[in-house]
Scaffold this active site. Structure first.
Site, PDB file in Angstrom:
ATOM      1  N   HIS A 143      38.561  45.886  43.353  1.00 12.00           N
ATOM      2  CA  HIS A 143      37.562  45.330  42.438  1.00 12.00           C
ATOM      3  C   HIS A 143      37.545  45.992  41.066  1.00 12.00           C
ATOM      4  O   HIS A 143      36.834  46.968  40.857  1.00 12.00           O
ATOM      5  CB  HIS A 143      36.181  45.381  43.090  1.00 12.00           C
ATOM      6  CG  HIS A 143      36.100  44.452  44.250  1.00 12.00           C
ATOM      7  ND1 HIS A 143      35.815  43.110  44.113  1.00 12.00           N
ATOM      8  CD2 HIS A 143      36.346  44.653  45.561  1.00 12.00           C
ATOM      9  CE1 HIS A 143      35.871  42.524  45.294  1.00 12.00           C
ATOM     10  NE2 HIS A 143      36.194  43.435  46.195  1.00 12.00           N
ATOM     11  N   GLU A 184      36.048  44.897  38.629  1.00 12.98           N
ATOM     12  CA  GLU A 184      34.709  44.674  38.055  1.00 12.98           C
ATOM     13  C   GLU A 184      33.672  45.585  38.692  1.00 12.98           C
ATOM     14  O   GLU A 184      32.482  45.468  38.415  1.00 12.98           O
ATOM     15  CB  GLU A 184      34.294  43.203  38.269  1.00 12.98           C
ATOM     16  CG  GLU A 184      33.718  42.860  39.652  1.00 12.98           C
ATOM     17  CD  GLU A 184      34.744  42.877  40.790  1.00 12.98           C
ATOM     18  OE1 GLU A 184      35.919  43.180  40.528  1.00 12.98           O
ATOM     19  OE2 GLU A 184      34.345  42.611  41.938  1.00 12.98           O
ATOM     20  N   ASN A 201      36.204  45.929  49.346  1.00 12.81           N
ATOM     21  CA  ASN A 201      35.395  45.320  50.393  1.00 12.81           C
ATOM     22  C   ASN A 201      36.213  44.192  50.989  1.00 12.81           C
ATOM     23  O   ASN A 201      36.071  43.054  50.594  1.00 12.81           O
ATOM     24  CB  ASN A 201      34.083  44.786  49.786  1.00 12.81           C
ATOM     25  CG  ASN A 201      33.446  43.752  50.671  1.00 12.81           C
ATOM     26  OD1 ASN A 201      33.675  43.735  51.884  1.00 12.81           O
ATOM     27  ND2 ASN A 201      32.642  42.867  50.092  1.00 12.81           N
ATOM     28  N   GLY A 220      35.167  36.647  47.818  1.00 16.68           N
ATOM     29  CA  GLY A 220      34.326  35.791  48.654  1.00 16.68           C
ATOM     30  C   GLY A 220      34.413  36.128  50.120  1.00 16.68           C
ATOM     31  O   GLY A 220      35.319  36.852  50.547  1.00 16.68           O
ATOM     32  N   GLY A 261      38.183  42.729  54.790  1.00 15.12           N
ATOM     33  CA  GLY A 261      38.442  42.857  56.220  1.00 15.12           C
ATOM     34  C   GLY A 261      39.724  42.148  56.620  1.00 15.12           C
ATOM     35  O   GLY A 261      40.173  42.242  57.759  1.00 15.12           O
ATOM     36  N   CYS A 319      40.488  40.067  45.187  1.00 14.52           N
ATOM     37  CA  CYS A 319      40.091  40.171  46.591  1.00 14.52           C
ATOM     38  C   CYS A 319      40.384  38.880  47.380  1.00 14.52           C
ATOM     39  O   CYS A 319      41.527  38.644  47.716  1.00 14.52           O
ATOM     40  CB  CYS A 319      38.640  40.617  46.704  1.00 14.52           C
ATOM     41  SG  CYS A 319      38.377  41.551  48.230  1.00 14.52           S
TER      42      CYS A 319
HETATM   43  N1  LIG Z   1      35.495  40.809  48.868  1.00 17.15           N
HETATM   44  C1  LIG Z   1      36.289  39.816  49.234  1.00 17.15           C
HETATM   45  O1  LIG Z   1      36.671  38.949  48.462  1.00 17.15           O
HETATM   46  C2  LIG Z   1      36.673  39.763  50.700  1.00 17.15           C
HETATM   47  C3  LIG Z   1      37.756  38.781  51.038  1.00 17.15           C
HETATM   48  C4  LIG Z   1      37.806  38.437  52.511  1.00 17.15           C
HETATM   49  N2  LIG Z   1      36.598  37.782  52.911  1.00 17.15           N
HETATM   50  C5  LIG Z   1      38.039  39.695  53.329  1.00 17.15           C
HETATM   51  O2  LIG Z   1      37.143  40.171  53.997  1.00 17.15           O
HETATM   52  O3  LIG Z   1      39.117  40.223  53.314  1.00 17.15           O
END
Ligand SMILES: NC(=O)CC[C@H](N)C(=O)O
Length: 374
Positions: free
Chosen positions: A349, A351, A301, A231, A303, A259
């Site tokens: 990930h 998935e 993905n 998320g 940050g 994540c």
């Molecule tokens: N893809 C995600 O779940 C990202 C997790 C969180 N928002 C981050 O940027 O680290």
């Protein structure tokens, strides 16, 4: 179609301005400029809710070659707030394509810019870090000072609480493929469509719950396991999800997180999180499993990241735990595992669509955890 001559500008909060032409919708958009190094999978990137409020720069110079299809969306809409490319495809070609990427961006009102020197831009973001930015085109173009002013007035990603903006309004069930073996409560903080698909293929009935769901609502499902999704936003804002996770750990219900879910499990175990300089966004990022020494090539993905050292063992409120995975590029924490309660999570990930699939067996590990607990 592409190759519009409408002038456009990408404006960074540190005053750098990159000129190009409008791509997708024309207008104005604000968000955090981040770069993604995936050579494929732009449709999955654009529709991943974790990119909410981010302006995504594709480092691959040619984007849009395979158009846009009706099957690969990771959610019901495009979530990126803006899109930056070098050289958009003039003639998309793929048997599944139903429209061009440009048309999909226009249809969904996503403002983008083409013709940007994305190599220079990426090097800048790598040195200076992901930062607030804006794309302005057509009538929305102003003087540099005006545009920089708008960017500086926009909210930063640090401290952003965004899961509530992307989560499902209502709970829903994704049935198991074949015989139902397990029931899982999946907390939707921005879940991608391919995640329930990976679980249902393994005989799991997935109950996807809004991010604000209470412990009672979760327990009502009588889950064999709990899943914490990916998320957008800053994991430091996830007080509710972290408290919920602690209650799940107390009850020893098997738990798996991906994540954002990894950051939440880490927080529940007492670790801190911090904002990385420019994050990890791509589909060929190596991760080392400390227990086996094995390397997986992964899609990522993120940050933000958990604090900790590769292989570190630490005391959590739920007993011993380990930093189970890390990225050898920079030693970032990529996974945690509790030793005394059935819970583990990863920052990458399993998935991933369009792949790689090295990490897919983690879903089998979740199944094993639930089998053992039964
Ligand atoms: N893809 C995600 O779940 C990202 C997790 C969180 N928002 C981050 O940027 O680290």
């Amino acid at each position: 179609m592409t190759n519009s001559r409408t002038p456009a500008a990408l404006v960074l909060e540190d005053g750098r301005v990159f000129r190009g032409t409008a791509y997708g919708a024309e207008g104005r958009t604000l968000g955090e400029a981040v770069f993604c190094t995936g050579m494929t999978g732009y449709q999955e990137t654009l529709t991943d809710p974790s990119y909410h409020r981010q302006i995504v720069v594709q480092t691959a110079p040619q984007i849009g070659n395979t158009g846009w299809n009706d099957e690969d969306d990771e959610s019901a809409r495009i979530w990126v707030s803006g899109y930056v490319v070098r050289d958009p495809a003039r003639t998309p070609s793929n048997w599944r394509s139903t429209r061009s990427l440009d048309d999909a961006l226009v249809e969904q009102g996503v403002v983008g810019i083409a013709g940007v020197d994305t190599r220079t831009l990426t090097r800048h973001l790598r040195e200076q870090g992901a930062m607030r930015s804006g794309v302005f085109s057509g009538d929305a173009l102003g003087s540099d000072d005006e545009m920089i002013g708008e960017v500086l007035a926009s909210p930063p990603m640090k401290g952003a609480d965004l899961a509530g903006e992307v989560t499902t309004a209502e709970a829903y069930v994704v049935p198991a493929v074949g015989e139902r073996r397990f029931r899982v409560a999946a907390l939707d903080l921005g879940i991608k469509s391919n995640t329930p698909r990976q679980m249902t293929a393994r005989g799991i009935e997935v109950h996807v719950l809004p991010s604000s769901s209470s412990l009672d609502q979760l327990l009502e499902i009588e889950p064999d396991g709990v899943f914490l999704s990916n998320g957008p936003g800053d994991p430091a804002t996830t007080e509710h999800a972290t408290a919920l996770t602690r209650s799940v750990l107390e009850r020893r219900i098997p738990l798996f997180g991906i994540c954002f879910g990894n950051q939440i499990l880490g927080r529940a175990l007492g670790l801190g999180t911090y904002k990385m300089r420019y994050g990890h966004r791509g589909i060929n990022i190596p991760v080392i499993d400390v227990a086996t020494g094995r390397v997986a090539i992964t899609a990522q993905n993120h940050g933000f990241a958990l604090e900790g050292e590769p292989g570190q063992r630490f005391d959590s409120p739920f007993g011993a735990a380990t930093i189970s995975h890390y990225c050898p590029n920079d030693d970032t924490v990529e996974g945690v595992r509790a030793e005394d309660v059935p819970a583990f999570s990863v920052q990458y990930h399993p998935e991933a669509a369009a792949g790689p699939h090295d990490a897919a067996p983690l879903f089998d590990e979740f199944v094993t955890l639930m089998e053992t607990a039964k």
